[in-house]
Design an enzyme around this catalytic site. Structure first.
Site, short mmCIF file in Angstrom:
data_model
loop_
_atom_site.label_atom_id
_atom_site.label_comp_id
_atom_site.label_asym_id
_atom_site.label_seq_id
_atom_site.Cartn_x
_atom_site.Cartn_y
_atom_site.Cartn_z
N ASP A 1 59.10 64.06 82.54
CA ASP A 1 59.16 63.79 81.10
C ASP A 1 57.77 63.99 80.50
O ASP A 1 57.02 64.84 80.98
CB ASP A 1 59.73 62.39 80.84
CG ASP A 1 60.44 62.29 79.49
OD1 ASP A 1 59.75 62.04 78.48
OD2 ASP A 1 61.67 62.48 79.45
N ASP A 2 57.43 63.25 79.49
CA ASP A 2 56.19 63.46 78.74
C ASP A 2 54.94 63.19 79.59
O ASP A 2 55.02 62.58 80.66
CB ASP A 2 56.20 62.55 77.51
CG ASP A 2 55.30 63.03 76.38
OD1 ASP A 2 54.51 63.98 76.59
OD2 ASP A 2 55.40 62.46 75.28
N LYS B 1 63.93 69.76 78.63
CA LYS B 1 64.23 68.76 77.61
C LYS B 1 63.30 68.98 76.42
O LYS B 1 62.08 68.95 76.58
CB LYS B 1 64.03 67.35 78.18
CG LYS B 1 64.18 66.23 77.14
CD LYS B 1 63.86 64.88 77.77
CE LYS B 1 63.81 63.78 76.71
NZ LYS B 1 63.47 62.46 77.30
N ASP C 1 62.12 67.63 72.93
CA ASP C 1 62.05 66.45 72.07
C ASP C 1 61.69 66.85 70.64
O ASP C 1 61.44 68.03 70.37
CB ASP C 1 61.02 65.46 72.65
CG ASP C 1 61.41 64.01 72.41
OD1 ASP C 1 62.21 63.75 71.48
OD2 ASP C 1 60.90 63.14 73.14
N SER D 1 67.11 67.02 71.93
CA SER D 1 67.04 65.68 71.35
C SER D 1 67.39 65.66 69.86
O SER D 1 67.29 64.63 69.21
CB SER D 1 65.63 65.10 71.55
OG SER D 1 65.33 64.93 72.91
N ARG E 1 70.79 64.53 73.22
CA ARG E 1 70.56 63.11 73.02
C ARG E 1 71.21 62.67 71.72
O ARG E 1 70.93 63.21 70.66
CB ARG E 1 69.07 62.82 72.96
CG ARG E 1 68.38 62.77 74.31
CD ARG E 1 68.67 61.48 75.06
NE ARG E 1 68.26 60.33 74.29
CZ ARG E 1 67.00 59.91 74.21
NH1 ARG E 1 66.05 60.53 74.85
NH2 ARG E 1 66.70 58.84 73.49
N ASP F 1 65.81 55.92 72.65
CA ASP F 1 65.40 55.71 74.04
C ASP F 1 65.98 54.42 74.61
O ASP F 1 65.99 53.37 73.95
CB ASP F 1 63.88 55.61 74.13
CG ASP F 1 63.20 56.96 74.03
OD1 ASP F 1 63.91 57.97 73.93
OD2 ASP F 1 61.96 56.99 74.06
#
Length: 258
Positions: free
Chosen positions: A80-81, A157, A159, A191, A216, A220
């Site tokens: 992830d990030d 992914k 965002d 997302s 998404r 979160d």
């Protein structure tokens, strides 16, 4: 050579179809994602076992492959990030933090593939990611899609921090075409709906099914039972809309609650 690749890629992109025709995720994807538990812990000096580093993802790959999870269908190990360097390289490409990912992302992808697993990675369409790292705005989409394909990444992914509704409306479909045009099958997690409230009319689920494998719907998940219940309640209350949107290759993602 890299500049020539970008030009060829741009030509392919100009004739690419809108639909996400990658043949991936015919069943809902399963695996492991770093964010909920490890967030943006980059303090490898004082917290080496929990920081966002190649060691963390290698350890998770070992757990999935050695402890029986892979055989149950848990095949994705997703970064992830906070994985990248704060600066792009001289060619304008994203690069992993050299201290925390000394082997590079391609080597990490090969580690996954050697164990029958897949590697996912994270980006953001804003100027920066949610954690403050370099984003992938419109003018970086082509080069970043090519970079992920070169690294043999299996899932991306995308965002939406530090972006607005107009940028999202343009960027999410464009990234879909860019990933397709690389020629590498890369599962695409969007997302977008989560930033638009998750429901029609602001969210067009027909369009999402044409450009994303996964999306998404909601905010979160947090490390609490209340958070889990809030997601379950929202999905229950809106199940008529959500169920009809999903199908092979296109799935709702209530952020790890499924």
């Amino acid at each position: 050579v890299w500049e020539r690749l970008v030009l060829v890629f741009a030509s392919a992109l100009s004739v690419a179809t809108l639909a996400l025709d990658n043949g991936l995720m015919r069943t809902p994807p399963m695996g492991w994602l770093a964010w909920e538990r490890f967030r943006c812990d980059i303090d490898c000096e004082h917290d080496p076992k929990n920081c966002i580093s190649e060691n963390l993802f290698i350890d998770m790959a070992d757990r999935l492959s050695e402890d029986g999870w892979r055989e149950l269908g848990y095949v994705y190990v997703n970064i992830d990030d906070c994985w990248s360097s704060m600066e792009r390289d001289k060619q304008g490409r994203l690069q992993p933090d050299p201290k925390r990912f000394p082997g590079g992302i391609h080597k990490l992808a090969r580690y996954m593939h050697d164990r029958g697993l897949k590697l996912g990675i994270y980006g953001d369409m804003g100027t920066h990611t949610c954690g403050g790292y370099p984003g992938t705005p419109m003018d970086k989409i082509m080069i970043d899609a090519l970079t992920f394909a070169e690294w043999e990444v299996d899932m991306f992914k995308y965002d939406g921090c530090y972006s607005n509704a107009t940028e999202q409306e343009q960027g999410y479909p464009f990234m879909s075409k860019a990933l397709n045009a690389t020629g590498r099958p890369i599962g695409y997690s969007c997302s977008w709906p989560a930033y638009q409230g998750g429901l029609p009319p602001k969210v067009n689920y027909t369009q999402l099914g044409e450009i994303c494998n996964l999306w998404r719907n909601y905010g979160d998940i947090q490390d609490s039972w209340d958070s889990v219940l809030s997601i379950i309640d929202w999905v229950f209350e809106n199940q008529d809309v959500l169920i009809s949107a999903a199908g092979p290759g296109r799935w709702n993602d209530p952020d790890m609650v499924s």
